[in-house]
Design an enzyme around this catalytic site. Sequence first.
Site, mmCIF file in Angstrom:
data_model
loop_
_atom_site.group_PDB
_atom_site.id
_atom_site.type_symbol
_atom_site.label_atom_id
_atom_site.label_comp_id
_atom_site.label_asym_id
_atom_site.label_seq_id
_atom_site.Cartn_x
_atom_site.Cartn_y
_atom_site.Cartn_z
ATOM 1 N N CYS A 114 4.403 -72.883 53.841
ATOM 2 C CA CYS A 114 4.399 -74.288 54.277
ATOM 3 C C CYS A 114 5.451 -74.587 55.348
ATOM 4 O O CYS A 114 5.444 -75.668 55.934
ATOM 5 C CB CYS A 114 4.586 -75.203 53.079
ATOM 6 N N HIS A 240 6.850 -81.589 55.835
ATOM 7 C CA HIS A 240 5.671 -80.948 55.256
ATOM 8 C C HIS A 240 5.128 -81.870 54.167
ATOM 9 O O HIS A 240 5.888 -82.367 53.326
ATOM 10 C CB HIS A 240 6.066 -79.587 54.673
ATOM 11 N N ASN A 270 -1.957 -81.292 50.336
ATOM 12 C CA ASN A 270 -1.012 -80.339 50.907
ATOM 13 C C ASN A 270 -1.802 -79.284 51.680
ATOM 14 O O ASN A 270 -2.523 -78.483 51.083
ATOM 15 C CB ASN A 270 -0.211 -79.705 49.757
HETATM 16 C C1 LIG Z 1 2.710 -80.243 40.385
HETATM 17 C C2 LIG Z 1 3.359 -81.521 39.865
HETATM 18 C C3 LIG Z 1 2.611 -82.726 40.425
HETATM 19 C C4 LIG Z 1 3.217 -81.522 38.342
HETATM 20 O O1 LIG Z 1 3.805 -82.710 37.816
HETATM 21 P P1 LIG Z 1 4.786 -82.588 36.551
HETATM 22 O O2 LIG Z 1 5.135 -83.965 36.168
HETATM 23 O O3 LIG Z 1 5.880 -81.662 36.947
HETATM 24 O O4 LIG Z 1 3.836 -81.977 35.476
HETATM 25 P P2 LIG Z 1 4.040 -80.666 34.585
HETATM 26 O O5 LIG Z 1 3.696 -79.459 35.397
HETATM 27 O O6 LIG Z 1 5.368 -80.716 33.900
HETATM 28 O O7 LIG Z 1 2.924 -80.895 33.524
HETATM 29 C C5 LIG Z 1 2.958 -82.013 32.644
HETATM 30 C C6 LIG Z 1 1.652 -82.104 31.912
HETATM 31 O O8 LIG Z 1 0.638 -82.520 32.812
HETATM 32 C C7 LIG Z 1 -0.454 -81.632 32.714
HETATM 33 N N1 LIG Z 1 -1.137 -81.568 34.007
HETATM 34 C C8 LIG Z 1 -0.909 -80.716 35.034
HETATM 35 N N2 LIG Z 1 -1.745 -80.982 36.034
HETATM 36 C C9 LIG Z 1 -2.508 -82.020 35.638
HETATM 37 C C10 LIG Z 1 -3.551 -82.735 36.243
HETATM 38 N N3 LIG Z 1 -4.005 -82.459 37.465
HETATM 39 N N4 LIG Z 1 -4.084 -83.768 35.545
HETATM 40 C C11 LIG Z 1 -3.675 -84.094 34.323
HETATM 41 N N5 LIG Z 1 -2.683 -83.432 33.692
HETATM 42 C C12 LIG Z 1 -2.118 -82.403 34.356
HETATM 43 C C13 LIG Z 1 0.128 -80.310 32.317
HETATM 44 O O9 LIG Z 1 -0.841 -79.499 31.716
HETATM 45 C C14 LIG Z 1 1.182 -80.757 31.331
HETATM 46 O O10 LIG Z 1 0.559 -81.030 30.099
HETATM 47 P P3 LIG Z 1 1.299 -80.636 28.720
HETATM 48 O O11 LIG Z 1 2.548 -81.463 28.716
HETATM 49 O O12 LIG Z 1 0.289 -81.046 27.727
HETATM 50 O O13 LIG Z 1 1.541 -79.182 28.806
HETATM 51 C C15 LIG Z 1 4.850 -81.616 40.238
HETATM 52 O O14 LIG Z 1 5.596 -80.679 39.501
HETATM 53 C C16 LIG Z 1 5.070 -81.399 41.682
HETATM 54 O O15 LIG Z 1 4.700 -82.207 42.488
HETATM 55 N N6 LIG Z 1 5.723 -80.271 42.059
HETATM 56 C C17 LIG Z 1 5.918 -79.907 43.428
HETATM 57 C C18 LIG Z 1 4.691 -79.211 43.854
HETATM 58 C C19 LIG Z 1 4.608 -79.021 45.328
HETATM 59 O O16 LIG Z 1 4.715 -79.965 46.064
HETATM 60 N N7 LIG Z 1 4.399 -77.779 45.735
HETATM 61 C C20 LIG Z 1 4.201 -77.411 47.059
HETATM 62 C C21 LIG Z 1 5.503 -77.250 47.746
HETATM 63 S S1 LIG Z 1 5.191 -76.498 49.244
#
Ligand SMILES: CC(C)(COP(=O)(O)OP(=O)(O)OC[C@H]1O[C@@H](n2cnc3c(N)ncnc32)[C@H](O)[C@@H]1OP(=O)(O)O)[C@@H](O)C(=O)NCCC(=O)NCCS
Length: 313
Positions: A114, A240, A270
């Site tokens: 990215c 980004h 993204n």
């Molecule tokens: C990916 C992201 C949105 C996940 O949000 P989060 O609040 O951290 O969520 P978690 O991964 O801790 O998961 C929390 C719960 O949501 C669930 N979950 C994950 N994706 C889900 C979705 N699309 N819809 C519903 N629930 C979802 C998980 O299974 C988990 O459930 P559990 O508690 O029963 O196990 C967040 O971590 C994020 O934005 N990270 C940065 C990612 C990014 O930008 N990457 C690219 C960088 S270049």
Amino acid sequence: MSAPEILSTGSCVPTQVVTNEMLAQRVDTSDEWVFSRTGIHSRRHCSGGENGVAMAAQAARQALERAGVKPEEVGVCLVATFTPDFASPSTACLLQRELGLLEDTICFDLNAACAGFVYALHTAHSLLSGASRPYALVLGCEVISRVLDMDDRSTCVLFGDGAGAVLVRRREDACWHTVFGSRGDDMSIRVQGPGPEKAAVHMEGQAVFRFAVEVAEKSVRQLLEQEGIGIGDLDWIVCHQANARITEFLAKRLRADASLFYQNIDHCGNTSAASIPLALDELQRAGGLRKGMRVLLVGFGGGLTWAGALLRW
Ligand SMILES: CC(C)(COP(=O)(O)OP(=O)(O)OC[C@H]1O[C@@H](n2cnc3c(N)ncnc32)[C@H](O)[C@@H]1OP(=O)(O)O)[C@@H](O)C(=O)NCCC(=O)NCCS
């Protein structure tokens, strides 16, 4: 002293819009969950005969036409991508064929995930000093849908496809600032390469979130210090587009107004290396970029890798 001058932009996204509601028909998710955590409502995914080279060619043609530059005036053609149509030939070489760039044009792809577009801009600027002709095409182009596991709700909702292009000329009477960094010991974002395992993006979301906010803040502060200016002297920060919440956190940490940050993640998702040039093209077409503006670019992602640049439009 020299700097790249961005003369024009172009972009192309696939025709198929994939909304959160459409994804919710396949995996257990909802528009509310995805939008509240990422700022994404929809993204585009390639379908039918669409591919990276065709998107890149359309974006590059737009950039050339808008600057009134002919393909035979281009000396460098770089494409940042981690999802090329072929491992070889490179997207840049296929683009050379599509556009009719001359045989001695320097053409290759680079992969800094990215952060790739800023790496490509820096590399193209360096290469222009020894190139046969004065213009460089610099693109970010991704077909991330081809490496997504559409049954994994934690990643399939995040990513989109697209291509963005800029046409660049080297200016000897200007200067710019850049920062780069990598943490090869951190594999919290991985994309399985060729092999028996199914291609898929794996990501430790919260660790990546913390990393992104940390390095983006550090990069912005370093660039402002190098230029000797404050945040209020910037016209735009184009990050980004990974997650609207990353940008919100960054704005808070920098005590900057949210309106300084251009965002189009709601309808693009993204798009990795394509996200910054796609955003620049939207911004340009909306009339938001004028000559002389101070624009700060910052990318971060898999590698882990990050890169920032502060330039004059
Ligand atoms: C990916 C992201 C949105 C996940 O949000 P989060 O609040 O951290 O969520 P978690 O991964 O801790 O998961 C929390 C719960 O949501 C669930 N979950 C994950 N994706 C889900 C979705 N699309 N819809 C519903 N629930 C979802 C998980 O299974 C988990 O459930 P559990 O508690 O029963 O196990 C967040 O971590 C994020 O934005 N990270 C940065 C990612 C990014 O930008 N990457 C690219 C960088 S270049």
